[in-house]
Design a protein around this motif. Sequence first.
Motif, mmCIF file in Angstrom:
data_model
loop_
_atom_site.group_PDB
_atom_site.id
_atom_site.type_symbol
_atom_site.label_atom_id
_atom_site.label_comp_id
_atom_site.label_asym_id
_atom_site.label_seq_id
_atom_site.Cartn_x
_atom_site.Cartn_y
_atom_site.Cartn_z
ATOM 1 N N LEU A 1 -9.734 27.950 10.466
ATOM 2 C CA LEU A 1 -9.003 26.821 10.365
ATOM 3 C C LEU A 1 -10.436 26.391 9.272
ATOM 4 C CD1 LEU A 1 -8.382 25.444 14.218
ATOM 5 C CD2 LEU A 1 -6.374 26.752 12.090
ATOM 6 N N SER B 1 -10.151 30.657 14.918
ATOM 7 C CA SER B 1 -8.566 30.184 15.373
ATOM 8 C C SER B 1 -8.139 30.015 16.322
ATOM 9 C CB SER B 1 -7.306 30.716 13.900
ATOM 10 O OG SER B 1 -7.430 32.140 14.123
ATOM 11 N N VAL C 1 -5.260 26.170 7.477
ATOM 12 C CA VAL C 1 -4.878 26.803 8.404
ATOM 13 C C VAL C 1 -4.773 28.238 7.085
ATOM 14 C CG1 VAL C 1 -3.972 29.084 9.505
ATOM 15 C CG2 VAL C 1 -4.296 26.705 9.426
ATOM 16 N N TYR D 1 -1.736 23.794 15.379
ATOM 17 C CA TYR D 1 -3.323 23.180 15.305
ATOM 18 C C TYR D 1 -3.496 21.642 14.921
ATOM 19 C CZ TYR D 1 -4.547 28.257 15.386
ATOM 20 O OH TYR D 1 -4.416 29.577 14.951
#
Length: 259
Positions: free
Chosen positions: A221, A236, A214, A181
Amino acid sequence: MSWSHHGGGAAATSEESNAGLLYVVDTETNAIVRKLEVPGPVHHVLVTSDGRYVVSTHPVGGGISVVDLDSGELVKTVATGPAPNYMVETDDGQSLLVSNSGNDTISEVDTGHWFVKRNLRVGGGPEHMVLAPDNERLYVNNVTSGQVVVVELSSGTVAATYEVGEEPHGVGLSEDGQVLYATSKGSNRVVRIDLASGTRQSAALAPAPYHLAVSPRNGQLLITSRTKSKLWVLDSESLKVIDEIPLEGIGHQISIKAY
């Protein structure tokens, strides 16, 4: 105990001198119990996994400082490179990896003797980083290129790059290390990349998505905004916003305690 920054981050700079200050806060009482002086303005702070030392990056000084938490004394300074920004520690606690945004390198620092073991050139102004669970791959956001660069630590070479967008900032991995991410502050987007397939999806997130974490509890998130006093909570998988939490002041780095 926990670490606090004047204004809500991880360290603070003294306005009275060229020194920086670290604050030790008792989280039971929220009282400042100690102030530790370090040599110069601080950007990022890390407490080593054994609890012995607090390490700070000093962008102006071109290195890191190491303070013994028992004595409160500065025990070492280590030159890493121009504008050191961020740090991560390997699982065995034997190395710190420091991003030097001023010369596009990552320094690997031996924590037993506090010296630079090697420098890895990654290019593009490296800042925030996250280490894969196997400690083999390091994911580094590169501000100049708008990418996340993947460094294989065994060989010291760049293994892959992933497009994120303008001014990438936050970077994180799923608990199993299979999903990457990242936030693009300049493009107002959050990006999700499946590392096995390379599939990339992104979603608009404005204004200025900044730091990213996370959750180890549910994988959600958590993302702060650089220009608004808020924290977003995102799913997520879909990258849809689940919640927006108002903050007092602009949110910065996020630290999560796993239960």
